[in-house]
Design a protein around this motif. Sequence first.
Motif, PDB file in Angstrom:
ATOM      1  N   GLN A 165     -26.849  -5.557  20.224  1.00 55.68           N
ATOM      2  CA  GLN A 165     -25.991  -6.552  20.870  1.00 55.68           C
ATOM      3  C   GLN A 165     -24.662  -6.690  20.129  1.00 55.68           C
ATOM      4  OE1 GLN A 165     -27.581 -10.554  20.949  1.00 55.68           O
ATOM      5  NE2 GLN A 165     -26.476 -11.049  22.827  1.00 55.68           N
ATOM      6  N   ARG A 166     -24.703  -6.595  18.810  1.00 58.71           N
ATOM      7  CA  ARG A 166     -23.490  -6.748  18.006  1.00 58.71           C
ATOM      8  C   ARG A 166     -22.453  -5.660  18.283  1.00 58.71           C
ATOM      9  NH1 ARG A 166     -25.051  -8.931  11.957  1.00 58.71           N
ATOM     10  NH2 ARG A 166     -26.863 -10.188  12.550  1.00 58.71           N
ATOM     11  N   ILE A 167     -22.938  -4.466  18.625  1.00 56.05           N
ATOM     12  CA  ILE A 167     -21.979  -3.357  18.823  1.00 56.05           C
ATOM     13  C   ILE A 167     -21.938  -2.879  20.277  1.00 56.05           C
ATOM     14  CG2 ILE A 167     -21.870  -2.564  16.438  1.00 56.05           C
ATOM     15  CD1 ILE A 167     -24.061  -0.684  18.778  1.00 56.05           C
ATOM     16  N   GLY A 168     -22.634  -3.592  21.167  1.00 57.41           N
ATOM     17  CA  GLY A 168     -22.542  -3.289  22.586  1.00 57.41           C
ATOM     18  C   GLY A 168     -23.336  -2.093  23.056  1.00 57.41           C
ATOM     19  N   LEU A 169     -24.446  -1.773  22.374  1.00 58.96           N
ATOM     20  CA  LEU A 169     -25.307  -0.675  22.818  1.00 58.96           C
ATOM     21  C   LEU A 169     -26.242  -1.197  23.910  1.00 58.96           C
ATOM     22  CD1 LEU A 169     -26.181   2.322  22.184  1.00 58.96           C
ATOM     23  CD2 LEU A 169     -28.028   1.312  20.827  1.00 58.96           C
ATOM     24  N   PRO A 170     -26.212  -0.609  25.118  1.00 60.03           N
ATOM     25  CA  PRO A 170     -27.035  -1.113  26.229  1.00 60.03           C
ATOM     26  C   PRO A 170     -28.531  -0.999  25.947  1.00 60.03           C
ATOM     27  CG  PRO A 170     -25.356   0.430  27.012  1.00 60.03           C
ATOM     28  CD  PRO A 170     -25.382   0.540  25.516  1.00 60.03           C
ATOM     29  N   LYS A 171     -29.306  -1.915  26.502  1.00 57.11           N
ATOM     30  CA  LYS A 171     -30.755  -1.917  26.293  1.00 57.11           C
ATOM     31  C   LYS A 171     -31.418  -0.665  26.858  1.00 57.11           C
ATOM     32  CE  LYS A 171     -31.729  -6.880  25.938  1.00 57.11           C
ATOM     33  NZ  LYS A 171     -32.514  -8.007  26.492  1.00 57.11           N
ATOM     34  N   ASP A 172     -30.819  -0.089  27.931  1.00 48.81           N
ATOM     35  CA  ASP A 172     -31.449   1.098  28.511  1.00 48.81           C
ATOM     36  C   ASP A 172     -31.230   2.350  27.669  1.00 48.81           C
ATOM     37  OD1 ASP A 172     -28.775   1.563  29.015  1.00 48.81           O
ATOM     38  OD2 ASP A 172     -29.033   2.018  31.143  1.00 48.81           O
ATOM     39  N   LYS A 173     -30.526   2.200  26.553  1.00 51.55           N
ATOM     40  CA  LYS A 173     -30.347   3.311  25.614  1.00 51.55           C
ATOM     41  C   LYS A 173     -31.201   3.106  24.363  1.00 51.55           C
ATOM     42  CE  LYS A 173     -27.302   5.573  28.062  1.00 51.55           C
ATOM     43  NZ  LYS A 173     -27.400   4.758  29.280  1.00 51.55           N
ATOM     44  N   ILE A 174     -32.146   2.156  24.456  1.00 47.75           N
ATOM     45  CA  ILE A 174     -33.083   1.894  23.362  1.00 47.75           C
ATOM     46  C   ILE A 174     -34.473   2.358  23.787  1.00 47.75           C
ATOM     47  CG2 ILE A 174     -34.152   0.127  21.901  1.00 47.75           C
ATOM     48  CD1 ILE A 174     -31.622  -1.534  22.229  1.00 47.75           C
ATOM     49  N   PHE A 175     -35.110   3.189  22.954  1.00 48.18           N
ATOM     50  CA  PHE A 175     -36.418   3.753  23.265  1.00 48.18           C
ATOM     51  C   PHE A 175     -37.374   3.475  22.105  1.00 48.18           C
ATOM     52  CE2 PHE A 175     -33.015   6.315  25.113  1.00 48.18           C
ATOM     53  CZ  PHE A 175     -33.333   6.253  26.458  1.00 48.18           C
ATOM     54  N   LEU A 176     -38.671   3.521  22.397  1.00 51.09           N
ATOM     55  CA  LEU A 176     -39.666   3.147  21.395  1.00 51.09           C
ATOM     56  C   LEU A 176     -40.528   4.326  20.953  1.00 51.09           C
ATOM     57  CD1 LEU A 176     -40.963  -0.289  22.756  1.00 51.09           C
ATOM     58  CD2 LEU A 176     -39.145   0.163  21.094  1.00 51.09           C
ATOM     59  N   ILE A 177     -40.870   4.298  19.670  1.00 47.58           N
ATOM     60  CA  ILE A 177     -41.811   5.252  19.084  1.00 47.58           C
ATOM     61  C   ILE A 177     -43.066   4.465  18.717  1.00 47.58           C
ATOM     62  CG2 ILE A 177     -42.186   6.932  17.238  1.00 47.58           C
ATOM     63  CD1 ILE A 177     -39.140   7.118  16.907  1.00 47.58           C
ATOM     64  N   ASP A 178     -44.206   4.866  19.252  1.00 48.13           N
ATOM     65  CA  ASP A 178     -45.447   4.111  19.042  1.00 48.13           C
ATOM     66  C   ASP A 178     -45.889   4.133  17.583  1.00 48.13           C
ATOM     67  OD1 ASP A 178     -45.756   3.331  21.688  1.00 48.13           O
ATOM     68  OD2 ASP A 178     -46.826   5.171  22.235  1.00 48.13           O
ATOM     69  N   LEU A 179     -46.482   3.011  17.146  1.00 48.21           N
ATOM     70  CA  LEU A 179     -47.033   2.891  15.800  1.00 48.21           C
ATOM     71  C   LEU A 179     -48.549   2.762  15.861  1.00 48.21           C
ATOM     72  CD1 LEU A 179     -44.692   0.327  13.975  1.00 48.21           C
ATOM     73  CD2 LEU A 179     -45.004   2.726  13.386  1.00 48.21           C
ATOM     74  N   PRO A 180     -49.266   3.299  14.864  1.00 46.78           N
ATOM     75  CA  PRO A 180     -50.714   3.077  14.802  1.00 46.78           C
ATOM     76  C   PRO A 180     -51.009   1.660  14.303  1.00 46.78           C
ATOM     77  CG  PRO A 180     -49.994   4.281  12.866  1.00 46.78           C
ATOM     78  CD  PRO A 180     -48.784   4.157  13.755  1.00 46.78           C
ATOM     79  N   PRO A 181     -52.243   1.184  14.450  1.00 48.20           N
ATOM     80  CA  PRO A 181     -52.599  -0.147  13.938  1.00 48.20           C
ATOM     81  C   PRO A 181     -52.409  -0.204  12.420  1.00 48.20           C
ATOM     82  CG  PRO A 181     -54.325   0.741  15.362  1.00 48.20           C
ATOM     83  CD  PRO A 181     -53.371   1.861  15.098  1.00 48.20           C
ATOM     84  N   GLY A 182     -52.086  -1.402  11.930  1.00 48.83           N
ATOM     85  CA  GLY A 182     -51.932  -1.565  10.487  1.00 48.83           C
ATOM     86  C   GLY A 182     -50.992  -2.696  10.144  1.00 48.83           C
ATOM     87  N   PRO A 183     -50.758  -2.937   8.855  1.00 56.01           N
ATOM     88  CA  PRO A 183     -49.917  -4.063   8.423  1.00 56.01           C
ATOM     89  C   PRO A 183     -48.452  -3.928   8.809  1.00 56.01           C
ATOM     90  CG  PRO A 183     -50.517  -2.652   6.558  1.00 56.01           C
ATOM     91  CD  PRO A 183     -51.326  -2.189   7.720  1.00 56.01           C
ATOM     92  N   TRP A 184     -48.050  -2.758   9.279  1.00 55.04           N
ATOM     93  CA  TRP A 184     -46.670  -2.503   9.681  1.00 55.04           C
ATOM     94  C   TRP A 184     -46.414  -2.851  11.148  1.00 55.04           C
ATOM     95  CZ3 TRP A 184     -49.564   1.114   6.872  1.00 55.04           C
ATOM     96  CH2 TRP A 184     -50.552   1.750   7.642  1.00 55.04           C
ATOM     97  N   ARG A 185     -47.454  -3.294  11.865  1.00 56.95           N
ATOM     98  CA  ARG A 185     -47.330  -3.545  13.299  1.00 56.95           C
ATOM     99  C   ARG A 185     -47.440  -5.037  13.595  1.00 56.95           C
ATOM    100  NH1 ARG A 185     -50.706   0.100  17.596  1.00 56.95           N
ATOM    101  NH2 ARG A 185     -51.908  -1.744  18.117  1.00 56.95           N
ATOM    102  N   ASP A 186     -46.681  -5.498  14.563  1.00 52.73           N
ATOM    103  CA  ASP A 186     -46.759  -6.895  15.006  1.00 52.73           C
ATOM    104  C   ASP A 186     -46.964  -6.893  16.519  1.00 52.73           C
ATOM    105  OD1 ASP A 186     -46.498  -9.537  15.653  1.00 52.73           O
ATOM    106  OD2 ASP A 186     -44.670  -9.887  14.499  1.00 52.73           O
ATOM    107  N   ASP A 187     -48.208  -7.081  16.938  1.00 54.54           N
ATOM    108  CA  ASP A 187     -48.540  -6.984  18.359  1.00 54.54           C
ATOM    109  C   ASP A 187     -48.074  -8.191  19.168  1.00 54.54           C
ATOM    110  OD1 ASP A 187     -49.701  -4.481  18.101  1.00 54.54           O
ATOM    111  OD2 ASP A 187     -51.643  -5.323  17.529  1.00 54.54           O
ATOM    112  N   LYS A 188     -47.536  -9.196  18.474  1.00 52.56           N
ATOM    113  CA  LYS A 188     -47.014 -10.366  19.190  1.00 52.56           C
ATOM    114  C   LYS A 188     -45.634 -10.087  19.789  1.00 52.56           C
ATOM    115  CE  LYS A 188     -49.452 -13.618  16.183  1.00 52.56           C
ATOM    116  NZ  LYS A 188     -49.299 -14.677  15.144  1.00 52.56           N
ATOM    117  N   ILE A 189     -44.986  -9.036  19.313  1.00 51.26           N
ATOM    118  CA  ILE A 189     -43.659  -8.708  19.814  1.00 51.26           C
ATOM    119  C   ILE A 189     -43.785  -7.967  21.144  1.00 51.26           C
ATOM    120  CG2 ILE A 189     -41.557  -7.364  19.379  1.00 51.26           C
ATOM    121  CD1 ILE A 189     -42.051  -7.795  16.390  1.00 51.26           C
TER     122      ILE A 189
END
Length: 600
Positions: A165-189
């Motif tokens: 948002q700060r630099i005007g990058l559109p949301k449709d240019k954001i993609f996700l890389i899946d994470l395995p379960p563990g302390p690095w993951r927050d499933d509430k997001i």
Amino acid sequence: MSFFPGASIPELPFEVPDDVPIHEFLFNEKYGRRPIKDSYPALTDGVTGQSYTADEVQEHIELLARSLSKRLGWRMEDSPVANLKPEYTLTPNSELLGEKVLCIYSYNTIDTLTVSWAAHRVNAVSSPANAAYSAGELAYQIKDSGSKALFTNAALLPVALDAAQRIGLPKDKIFLIDLPPGPWRDDKISAKGYRTVQDLIEEGRKLPALGPLRWKKGQGDLQVAFLCYSSGTSGLPKGVIIQHSSVITNVLQHATFDAPERKLLEKETGDGRLKALGVLPFSHIYGLVLLVHQSVYLGDEMVCLPKFDLTAFLKAISDHKLQLLYVVPPIIIVMTKNKKVCDKYDLSNVRTIWSGAAPLGLETAQDVARLWPKWIVRQGYGMTESGPCVTSTPFNDPMFGSSGCIIPAYQIRLVSEEGVDIKEYDQPGELVVKSKAVVLGYLNNPEANKETFQDGWLRTGDKALVRKSAKGNEHVWIVDRMKEMIKVNGLQVAPAELEAHLLTHPAVADVAVISVPDERAGEVPKAYVVKASSVGLEESDAMLIRSIKKHVEKEKTKHKWLRGGVEFIDVIPKSPSGKILRRFLRDKEKEKRRQAGSKL
């Protein structure tokens, strides 16, 4: 062969290919890689056990590249350097990058590097970002690199969206890389509505195939593969322009250096492959090149963990029977300080522990050898700008405290403060290096380029010396950063030397040493110490400080004593690769003295 003056140990087995991208080099047996086996895992998730073979990784690269080409409007044929004339004068600026850059802000996964290689497949650039970045830091890199897309994890999505948002990058240019379960993951997001790498791969199956890349001879020497950001010692991070031939060269250099060990392993096992640990950030040059690219080229199985967590780390070693551990000194320190925890897991398959990114102290290396006597303790030296690896410990000649020997096709010099080449052993000077692996330079930073890259040589800013081992090999010892050396009455003190010794004190869990001003000596050392968990409440700070000071005075010469004092702190500031960020402690010290009204 002596390293003086600037000599190199044996060259590479064949000329570095300069007309192919990195992924073609890695997965094509004609470039010397270990033969691909259909069923052998190349990348494995250390948590779930999911694996990709080399053939599957190649398929994912092709399919993902199709999706990137369509969604971002990136024509594969467009390369910013393909039509440069031979007389082009290299200027490390945005002209070399072109318009096709994507940023990867992610923890380690088995899909992370596939995104980079897919970008290369369409002549684009990958800019890996530190997963610990704040929104402001990430926004700076996205804008400075000119990234047109961002790949991240759901756990990092709030920070990523703030930065975008700060630099005007559109949301449709954001993609996700899946994470395995563990302390690095927050499933509430919530990550609803965002396309994942797997979505893009499936989308690519329905798109027309891309034609072959047709690079001209020498194109790999200018075509940018990665734009990594180096924090340096001050100021904003600098974008380091890493060409395809840099990565290819360093992979070949290291593979050539380790060839004798692999031949011996082949005799023992009939194969020569290893199972290696990938826990260090793939956004850092050490994790990016040595862990992933080298492992793929050597046919090893790279077992990935999103980030370091002691329990997950030890469980992965045990469950996957890992043999090669790529680590940084802070991880080794955690292991040596938690031997009882380590003993709960099966670490019997480990053959080698390889440390890099920051100096591994002599005493710490000795601790590892004492606690796990069957392990080979190896260390390497390098930096983002050098591509990265310059030295490595020979498997049959470890010399504790050293960073190993020069790897093939690298040249080094040691230069005194007066600019004179040093030609004697045990005489420290600035390490200056040369190789085809050295990067093109810093992005849009002519001043830093002029200071660092001179007449084909890279000034590292590190002070080093050379010593001969009992077997006659020349080992490079990194003394410390030139700018961080402490001068006590004109005598030099290396913070790293004192830190390594202080870590052997039972009350010290972690430590950093800086210089503080002194009226008589000019500068004196001061230690910031994190107390070990074993320290009891009955032990006063004054008692501990006396004990820590005596620990140094017993073993070190007088000018190395902690005359600047000892101060306890909750955590030592460090980069993701384990380098102590002493500048934060120096700033803390300056502010403390300012408030106290000190004139020094």
